[in-house]
Design a protein around this motif. Structure first.
Motif, PDB file in Angstrom:
ATOM      1  N   LYS A 150       0.832  -1.205   0.000  1.00  0.00           N
ATOM      2  CA  LYS A 150       0.000   0.000   0.000  1.00  0.00           C
ATOM      3  C   LYS A 150       0.860   1.246   0.000  1.00  0.00           C
ATOM      4  O   LYS A 150       1.968   1.252   0.529  1.00  0.00           O
ATOM      5  CB  LYS A 150      -0.936   0.006   1.196  1.00  0.00           C
ATOM      6  N   LYS A 155      -5.616  10.914  -0.084  1.00  0.00           N
ATOM      7  CA  LYS A 155      -6.965  10.337   0.043  1.00  0.00           C
ATOM      8  C   LYS A 155      -6.999   9.086   0.925  1.00  0.00           C
ATOM      9  O   LYS A 155      -8.066   8.571   1.245  1.00  0.00           O
ATOM     10  CB  LYS A 155      -7.494   9.953  -1.351  1.00  0.00           C
ATOM     11  N   GLY A 156      -5.835   8.593   1.305  1.00  0.00           N
ATOM     12  CA  GLY A 156      -5.752   7.354   2.088  1.00  0.00           C
ATOM     13  C   GLY A 156      -4.794   6.397   1.404  1.00  0.00           C
ATOM     14  O   GLY A 156      -4.102   6.775   0.452  1.00  0.00           O
ATOM     15  N   PHE A 157      -4.750   5.153   1.893  1.00  0.00           N
ATOM     16  CA  PHE A 157      -3.864   4.168   1.270  1.00  0.00           C
ATOM     17  C   PHE A 157      -4.461   3.675  -0.049  1.00  0.00           C
ATOM     18  O   PHE A 157      -5.666   3.432  -0.137  1.00  0.00           O
ATOM     19  CB  PHE A 157      -3.657   2.970   2.198  1.00  0.00           C
ATOM     20  N   VAL A 158      -3.609   3.560  -1.049  1.00  0.00           N
ATOM     21  CA  VAL A 158      -4.033   2.994  -2.333  1.00  0.00           C
ATOM     22  C   VAL A 158      -3.114   1.805  -2.637  1.00  0.00           C
ATOM     23  O   VAL A 158      -2.035   1.684  -2.050  1.00  0.00           O
ATOM     24  CB  VAL A 158      -3.980   4.046  -3.475  1.00  0.00           C
ATOM     25  N   PRO A 159      -3.544   0.891  -3.540  1.00  0.00           N
ATOM     26  CA  PRO A 159      -2.745  -0.316  -3.773  1.00  0.00           C
ATOM     27  C   PRO A 159      -1.376  -0.003  -4.380  1.00  0.00           C
ATOM     28  O   PRO A 159      -1.261   0.807  -5.302  1.00  0.00           O
ATOM     29  CB  PRO A 159      -3.597  -1.109  -4.782  1.00  0.00           C
TER      30      PRO A 159
ATOM     31  N   TYR B 126      -7.261  -0.342 -12.223  1.00  0.00           N
ATOM     32  CA  TYR B 126      -6.555   0.222 -11.064  1.00  0.00           C
ATOM     33  C   TYR B 126      -7.406   1.287 -10.404  1.00  0.00           C
ATOM     34  O   TYR B 126      -7.546   1.331  -9.185  1.00  0.00           O
ATOM     35  CB  TYR B 126      -5.220   0.809 -11.527  1.00  0.00           C
ATOM     36  N   VAL B 130      -8.665   1.600  -6.519  1.00  0.00           N
ATOM     37  CA  VAL B 130      -8.307   2.745  -5.674  1.00  0.00           C
ATOM     38  C   VAL B 130      -9.571   3.315  -5.031  1.00  0.00           C
ATOM     39  O   VAL B 130      -9.612   3.568  -3.821  1.00  0.00           O
ATOM     40  CB  VAL B 130      -7.596   3.846  -6.499  1.00  0.00           C
ATOM     41  N   CYS B 133     -10.847   1.159  -2.244  1.00  0.00           N
ATOM     42  CA  CYS B 133      -9.996   1.306  -1.044  1.00  0.00           C
ATOM     43  C   CYS B 133     -10.309   2.605  -0.308  1.00  0.00           C
ATOM     44  O   CYS B 133     -10.411   2.632   0.925  1.00  0.00           O
ATOM     45  CB  CYS B 133      -8.511   1.273  -1.429  1.00  0.00           C
ATOM     46  N   VAL B 134     -10.461   3.690  -1.060  1.00  0.00           N
ATOM     47  CA  VAL B 134     -10.703   4.999  -0.438  1.00  0.00           C
ATOM     48  C   VAL B 134     -12.077   5.012   0.246  1.00  0.00           C
ATOM     49  O   VAL B 134     -12.206   5.465   1.393  1.00  0.00           O
ATOM     50  CB  VAL B 134     -10.560   6.131  -1.476  1.00  0.00           C
ATOM     51  N   GLN B 137     -11.904   3.210   3.505  1.00  0.00           N
ATOM     52  CA  GLN B 137     -11.199   3.984   4.534  1.00  0.00           C
ATOM     53  C   GLN B 137     -12.048   5.159   5.025  1.00  0.00           C
ATOM     54  O   GLN B 137     -11.827   5.685   6.113  1.00  0.00           O
ATOM     55  CB  GLN B 137      -9.838   4.452   3.998  1.00  0.00           C
ATOM     56  N   LEU B 167      -6.967  -8.358  -2.326  1.00  0.00           N
ATOM     57  CA  LEU B 167      -6.103  -7.210  -2.604  1.00  0.00           C
ATOM     58  C   LEU B 167      -6.599  -5.990  -1.815  1.00  0.00           C
ATOM     59  O   LEU B 167      -5.824  -5.317  -1.126  1.00  0.00           O
ATOM     60  CB  LEU B 167      -6.090  -6.914  -4.107  1.00  0.00           C
ATOM     61  N   VAL B 171      -4.786  -3.897   1.388  1.00  0.00           N
ATOM     62  CA  VAL B 171      -4.472  -2.462   1.352  1.00  0.00           C
ATOM     63  C   VAL B 171      -5.162  -1.731   2.511  1.00  0.00           C
ATOM     64  O   VAL B 171      -4.564  -0.861   3.146  1.00  0.00           O
ATOM     65  CB  VAL B 171      -4.888  -1.849  -0.003  1.00  0.00           C
TER      66      VAL B 171
END
Lengths: 254, 254
Positions: A150, A155-159, B126, B130, B133-134, B137, B167, B171
């Protein structure tokens, strides 16, 4: 303090912090230049070319030749070149890795590759991942530029690349060879380029689990600097300690 | 043999094998119809609508109403509807899941979703990962239609939905709620629709680790059939056995 014939130096957390300069870093690099001690920056970033990293450093007042920047992409290309000079590679990645491979004469192909090379690719797709999985099951060798799962952003953690490499590993059952930190591959290749033995060189970085680990695995002395990820308190928990740990790089050349 | 008020039935390995029919499966379904015993197919596939699965079954001579097909997507939509009737969801997935959510009145959105729903998406990118994931979070609830890491194809294994869900978990550090087999969610929802208690129903399938596990977790009796993934020999290694194990479905209604 031992005289080291070469310094390998991390970037983020060591030379700058995100978009903020670390003033002591510039002083440290100026001192290396003044003493004419060879040094090289070593970065897990596989998407930027050395030239782009060079530009970034100039924003922080740090001038370096592009040959002084070793990226996980350049190291990957060198590693493949050494293993199989006429190799072909299927690549998931951006400009940095594609250019690095092509510059070493490694042909980037879609069919029957010798290698599957994975670096961060912000245009990654399901289709590319399927192809990587299929090529590996057909016998290609699996290399990942870096294992970062990560990446922090505003914006935060992204892959990171490691997240995708792990996905492919989970599907195929094949573990990639990791070139970047925390393995020693990239550091060995940087030292080879400088013509310096690991025992005569030191690895400088803020992150115990990447920079210091890589230095240890490359049989180098290590200098931990407390301006980034790993604090002095956190450092104490590790059984294998860095050779040195200092508050800032201003504490080094006294 | 106990009289069961409803049968939940797996598809691949139980009703057919890839593109090949299993003749005993058709006989078994005909017998259920003759005896007027309610049944429902339960599939982890999240990309196909029930109508597409219905068409597929007809190719093997098996006729079913579309309401007799419970997919991980329909179950996901029901689960969300139950938890939060006016929910919004950011979706990584194909027609099957998007239609299932919209049919239940769940709004598919790009911004500030209550849920992040992941199903297989052969147009995955991708950028979509992303965003998932955001959103997580930022507090969205994480649901995955099914946990399959890899899917066999004629070219080899390719990534399944579970590979991408893992995945995103790696992350964000957040574990998804899994709706499909081997959890019991989808089976409970199917039985709710049939109005039958788990103790009065049986789960039929070839794969111990998905079908039989799901039946056990849903507190149902289980019928293992040796026409697919799990052989009789392999079955012996498990400490919790299915209620029954038979060679083919022809051995059931004697």
């Amino acid at each position: 303090m031992k005289h080291y014939k070469a310094y390998l130096i991390d970037l983020d957390g060591t030379m700058y912090r995100g978009k903020q300069p670390i003033p002591e870093a510039k002083v440290f690099i100026d001192e290396l230049k003044f003493r004419q001690i060879p040094f090289m920056f070593v970065t897990n970033n596989s998407s930027r070319t050395p030239e782009l990293t060079q530009e970034k450093l100039i924003n922080f007042g740090i001038e370096a030749e592009s040959v002084q920047i070793m990226t996980a992409s350049l190291a990957t290309a060198s590693l493949i070149k050494e293993e199989k000079p006429d190799a072909t590679a299927f690549v998931i990645g951006e400009d940095g890795i594609i250019k690095a491979l092509e510059d070493k004469g490694i042909k980037v192909v879609d069919k029957d590759p010798d290698y599957v090379v994975m670096g961060i690719d912000r245009d990654n797709t399901y289709k590319k991942l399927v192809e990587a999985c299929v090529h590996l099951q057909n016998g290609a060798t699996f290399i990942a530029t870096n294992p970062d799962i990560k990446v922090p952003t505003e914006k935060g953690f992204v892959p990171g690349n490691g997240a995708f490499a792990t996905l492919v590993e989970n599907v195929t059952g094949m573990k990639p060879e990791i070139v970047g930190k925390p393995t020693g591959h990239m550091l060995y290749i940087a030292l080879e380029q400088l013509g310096v033995e690991p025992s005569d060189a030191i690895m400088v970085g803020d992150n115990y689990q990447t920079d210091i680990q890589a230095g240890i695995r490359a049989n180098m002395d290590t200098l931990h600097v407390q301006t980034g990820v790993t604090s002095q308190e956190e450092l104490r928990q590790y059984s294998v300690q860095p050779t040195y740990s200092i508050k800032t790089l201003a504490d080094w050349f006294d």
